[in-house]
Design an enzyme around this catalytic site. Structure first.
Site, PDB file in Angstrom:
ATOM      1  N   LYS A 108      99.807  36.841   4.630  1.00 59.36           N
ATOM      2  CA  LYS A 108      99.737  37.482   5.949  1.00 59.36           C
ATOM      3  C   LYS A 108      99.159  38.886   5.849  1.00 59.36           C
ATOM      4  O   LYS A 108      98.554  39.359   6.814  1.00 59.36           O
ATOM      5  CB  LYS A 108     101.108  37.488   6.619  1.00 59.36           C
ATOM      6  CG  LYS A 108     101.551  36.083   6.985  1.00 59.36           C
ATOM      7  CD  LYS A 108     102.281  35.971   8.297  1.00 59.36           C
ATOM      8  CE  LYS A 108     102.372  34.500   8.688  1.00 59.36           C
ATOM      9  NZ  LYS A 108     103.299  34.225   9.766  1.00 59.36           N
TER      10      LYS A 108
ATOM     11  N   LYS B  24      97.539  24.586   5.016  1.00 53.07           N
ATOM     12  CA  LYS B  24      98.661  24.196   5.873  1.00 53.07           C
ATOM     13  C   LYS B  24      98.275  24.197   7.351  1.00 53.07           C
ATOM     14  O   LYS B  24      97.568  25.105   7.796  1.00 53.07           O
ATOM     15  CB  LYS B  24      99.802  25.211   5.648  1.00 53.07           C
ATOM     16  CG  LYS B  24     101.094  24.884   6.356  1.00 53.07           C
ATOM     17  CD  LYS B  24     102.143  25.975   6.153  1.00 53.07           C
ATOM     18  CE  LYS B  24     102.101  26.982   7.304  1.00 53.07           C
ATOM     19  NZ  LYS B  24     103.344  27.739   7.496  1.00 53.07           N
TER      20      LYS B  24
ATOM     21  N   LYS C  25     100.371  27.167  13.422  1.00 54.39           N
ATOM     22  CA  LYS C  25     100.230  27.432  14.842  1.00 54.39           C
ATOM     23  C   LYS C  25      99.484  28.725  15.122  1.00 54.39           C
ATOM     24  O   LYS C  25      99.093  28.964  16.252  1.00 54.39           O
ATOM     25  CB  LYS C  25     101.601  27.426  15.529  1.00 54.39           C
ATOM     26  CG  LYS C  25     102.606  28.436  15.026  1.00 54.39           C
ATOM     27  CD  LYS C  25     103.851  28.421  15.901  1.00 54.39           C
ATOM     28  CE  LYS C  25     105.152  28.366  15.142  1.00 54.39           C
ATOM     29  NZ  LYS C  25     105.465  29.556  14.350  1.00 54.39           N
TER      30      LYS C  25
END
Ligand code: ATP
Ligand code: LTN
Length: 333
Positions: A116, A198, A201
């Site tokens: 992130k 992966k 969302k």
């Protein structure tokens, strides 16, 4: 003989940070209703979403939508405590304490933090760094035994165990040491466009199937899913990641192995595989989408449920927090 064993506590959370995906459903949500003999708590991890910039109006909307989705997926809000993380101040309070028992080194090794911080290089904030400590607090506040998650969260549950063991070693048995619960076969659903990544969302719309997608969208997205050129339906994640991902989705929803799903489609082409996947996904998600709309339409009912459940969670959380405050030496008149 009387059963004197304590009921197990199950805890998990999902961030209301986007449209929930089929990955969230298969890897996490769907498994939440599998603990009929335990006391279960499921939160909307809204505080966690603030580690990445959110649009405030969207965040509010998504939080309510996730609450409705928990219920639509079969979690009875009387039997399970479904609540919003920020409604229980003890999460943030315990997180502060546990920050002081967590090392910079261990946080900087977390895979999600590294990913992130690359994705959001302009906003590598302290909250993003300390994300796993807040998650540890979520879990430890309720003396949790079992944490059902997808495999990407395993590292966070492990660090939670480390923090709890460190704390217990200093102050005695304050926290229950939790175990992750990860369903092997379906622990990681991959992106439709890049099947080595992966399904997430927070990625572009076309890379994932949303739980609330219409049947037409589901068909269109699956039709476009990346496969390969050899034409054989075979489960081989290393060499055939796209086809294998479709087989994992199909088999997870049919409760069979990916190999068995491949066997059933032997000799057919990718068109048939995609059609089977699309129809199975639509069959699973349509009733959920309908229930979700009904629950959201009764906003007063939803709000009342959230207020009531936050109170139930608070009562449990306060007990652990009080104990922690006492142990570390915070003056309690
Ligand atoms: P984001 O992309 O915003 O970081 P996310 O889609 O990874 O979020 P989370 O809220 O972080 O979703 O995860 C909620 C739960 O869903 C976790 O238990 C996580 O392990 C699980 N999960 C998320 N994506 C997948 C996936 N692709 N396959 C299986 N499980 C998943
Ligand atoms: N970090 C989790 C969401 C989450 C969670 C939790 C999961 C927040 N608190 C406690 C299990 C237990 C994620 O899935 N990204």
């Amino acid at each position: 003989m009387e059963n004197t064993e304590k009921r197990k506590v199950v805890f998990s959370g999902i961030q209301p940070s986007g449209n929930l995906t089929l990955g969230n459903y298969i890897g996490a949500l769907r498994n939440f209703s599998g603990f009929p003999d335990a006391d279960c708590l499921y939160c909307m991890a809204d505080l966690h979403t603030l580690t990445v910039r959110q649009d405030p109006a969207q965040l509010r909307k998504r939080t309510a939508s996730l609450a409705a989705l928990y219920v639509a997926c079969g979690l009875d809000p009387e039997k399970n405590i479904i609540y919003c993380q920020s409604h229980v101040p003890a999460h943030a309070e315990l997180a502060w304490i546990l920050n002081c028992y967590t090392y910079m080194g261990e946080m900087s090794r977390m895979t999600q933090f590294k990913d992130k911080s690359q994705k959001h290089a302009d906003n590598i904030n302290v909250g993003l760094f300390a994300y796993p400590v807040l998650m540890a607090s979520d879990i430890l506040l309720y003396q949790t035994d079992i944490v059902p998650v997808g495999v990407d969260q395993k590292q966070h549950v492990e660090i939670c165990r480390d923090i709890a063991q460190r704390f217990n070693a200093l102050y005695g048995d304050v926290f229950t040491i939790p175990e992750p619960y990860i369903r092997k076969a379906s622990a990681k659903i991959m992106s439709l466009s890049e099947p080595t990544k992966k399904m997430s969302k927070s990625d572009p719309e076309d890379t994932y199937i949303a739980i609330l997608d219409s049947p037409d969208d589901i068909r269109r997205k699956i039709k476009r899913a990346v496969t390969d050129s050899d034409g054989e339906i075979r489960y081989d994640p290393e060499n055939k990641p796209g086809v294998s991902n479709l087989l994992v989705i199909l088999s997870a929803l049919k409760n069979i192995t990916p190999e068995a799903a491949a066997q059933e489609l032997q000799g057919l082409g990718y068109g048939a595989l995609k059609e089977a996947v699309a129809e199975t996904v639509i069959g699973e998600l349509t009733p959920i989408r309908q229930r979700h709309a009904e629950i959201l339409a009764d906003r007063d009912g939803l709000n009342a449920m959230l207020i009531h459940n936050a109170e139930r969670a608070q009562a449990l959380a306060r007990k652990t927090l009080r104990k922690v405050y006492k142990k570390v030496g915070l003056y309690q008149p």
